[in-house]
Design a protein around this motif. Structure first.
Motif, short mmCIF file in Angstrom:
data_model
loop_
_atom_site.label_atom_id
_atom_site.label_comp_id
_atom_site.label_asym_id
_atom_site.label_seq_id
_atom_site.Cartn_x
_atom_site.Cartn_y
_atom_site.Cartn_z
N LEU A 133 0.83 -1.20 0.00
CA LEU A 133 0.00 0.00 0.00
C LEU A 133 0.87 1.26 0.00
O LEU A 133 0.61 2.20 -0.77
CB LEU A 133 -0.97 -0.02 1.18
CG LEU A 133 -2.08 -1.07 1.06
CD1 LEU A 133 -2.64 -1.43 2.42
CD2 LEU A 133 -3.17 -0.58 0.12
N GLU A 134 1.90 1.27 0.82
CA GLU A 134 2.77 2.45 0.87
C GLU A 134 3.54 2.64 -0.43
O GLU A 134 3.71 3.77 -0.89
CB GLU A 134 3.72 2.35 2.07
CG GLU A 134 2.99 2.52 3.39
CD GLU A 134 3.86 2.39 4.61
OE1 GLU A 134 3.51 2.99 5.64
OE2 GLU A 134 4.89 1.67 4.56
N THR B 13 -0.73 6.44 2.55
CA THR B 13 -0.04 6.82 3.78
C THR B 13 -0.90 6.43 4.98
O THR B 13 -2.14 6.40 4.90
CB THR B 13 0.23 8.34 3.83
OG1 THR B 13 -1.00 9.04 3.71
CG2 THR B 13 1.18 8.77 2.71
N VAL B 14 -0.24 6.11 6.06
CA VAL B 14 -0.95 5.72 7.28
C VAL B 14 -1.71 6.93 7.81
O VAL B 14 -1.15 8.01 7.98
CB VAL B 14 0.03 5.18 8.34
CG1 VAL B 14 -0.69 4.91 9.65
CG2 VAL B 14 0.72 3.91 7.82
N VAL C 265 -4.02 -1.12 10.66
CA VAL C 265 -3.49 0.14 10.16
C VAL C 265 -4.49 0.66 9.13
O VAL C 265 -4.93 -0.09 8.25
CB VAL C 265 -2.10 -0.06 9.51
CG1 VAL C 265 -1.60 1.23 8.91
CG2 VAL C 265 -1.12 -0.62 10.52
N LEU C 266 -4.85 1.92 9.25
CA LEU C 266 -5.75 2.58 8.31
C LEU C 266 -4.89 3.45 7.40
O LEU C 266 -4.01 4.16 7.88
CB LEU C 266 -6.78 3.43 9.04
CG LEU C 266 -7.56 2.70 10.16
CD1 LEU C 266 -8.45 3.69 10.91
CD2 LEU C 266 -8.35 1.55 9.60
N LEU C 267 -5.15 3.39 6.10
CA LEU C 267 -4.35 4.13 5.13
C LEU C 267 -5.24 4.90 4.18
O LEU C 267 -6.40 4.55 3.97
CB LEU C 267 -3.46 3.17 4.34
CG LEU C 267 -2.49 2.33 5.17
CD1 LEU C 267 -3.00 0.93 5.34
CD2 LEU C 267 -1.13 2.33 4.55
#
Length: 160
Positions: A129-130, A135-136, A154-156
């Protein structure tokens, strides 16, 4: 794997038995965490996919790697809250398929923001995802059927 060896196409009925087989992998369910309550429930699986395929608001794609079905990816949810999801067959993990899949999905779905979530200990998915620009944006604790307990997630976000 080169991104040119990964492509997305419309989901076909013939893909569903392959998706179901992938969903039977206990380790993949543990890592994905936010999975079906009972991955072996074929009737529920079929009903879930029927809803996905009948929904005009969901962009669902089959992932092909080197010409073979390797998983699926989707964008779903209401405008302004749309979320990405993907599932790659565990036999193909570690080859760059998830990153290439997400990049292709993001090329297909241009709207932003898009959201994602991953189990906090699923470093591979967070890294994918990153690499794709997410981004977080926060952390949460939620029930994960794939683990049978509440876990940290973790929410992104991917902004415009």
């Amino acid at each position: 794997m080169r991104e040119s060896e990964v492509c997305l196409r419309e989901v076909r009925e013939s893909d569903l038995p392959l998706f179901f087989a992938m969903a039977q992998d206990p380790e993949a369910n543990r890592m994905a965490a936010f999975t079906a309550e009972d991955p072996a429930d074929r009737a529920r699986f079929d009903a879930h996919w029927a809803r996905i395929l009948d929904s005009a608001g969901i962009v669902a794609r089959t992932v092909l790697a080197e010409g073979a079905v390797a998983g699926h990816a989707a964008v779903y949810g209401p405008a302004g809250e749309r979320e990405v999801t993907y599932w790659i067959d565990r036999a193909r993990w570690g080859r760059g398929i998830a990153t290439a899949t997400l990049r292709a999905l993001l090329d297909t779905v241009q709207e932003r923001p898009l959201f994602a979530r991953a189990a906090a200990d699923n470093a591979g998915s967070v890294r994918v995802l990153e690499k794709c620009g997410f981004t977080v944006s926060g952390r949460n604790r939620d029930y994960a059927p794939g683990r049978g307990e509440e876990i940290d997630e973790v929410l992104l976000i991917l902004e415009g």
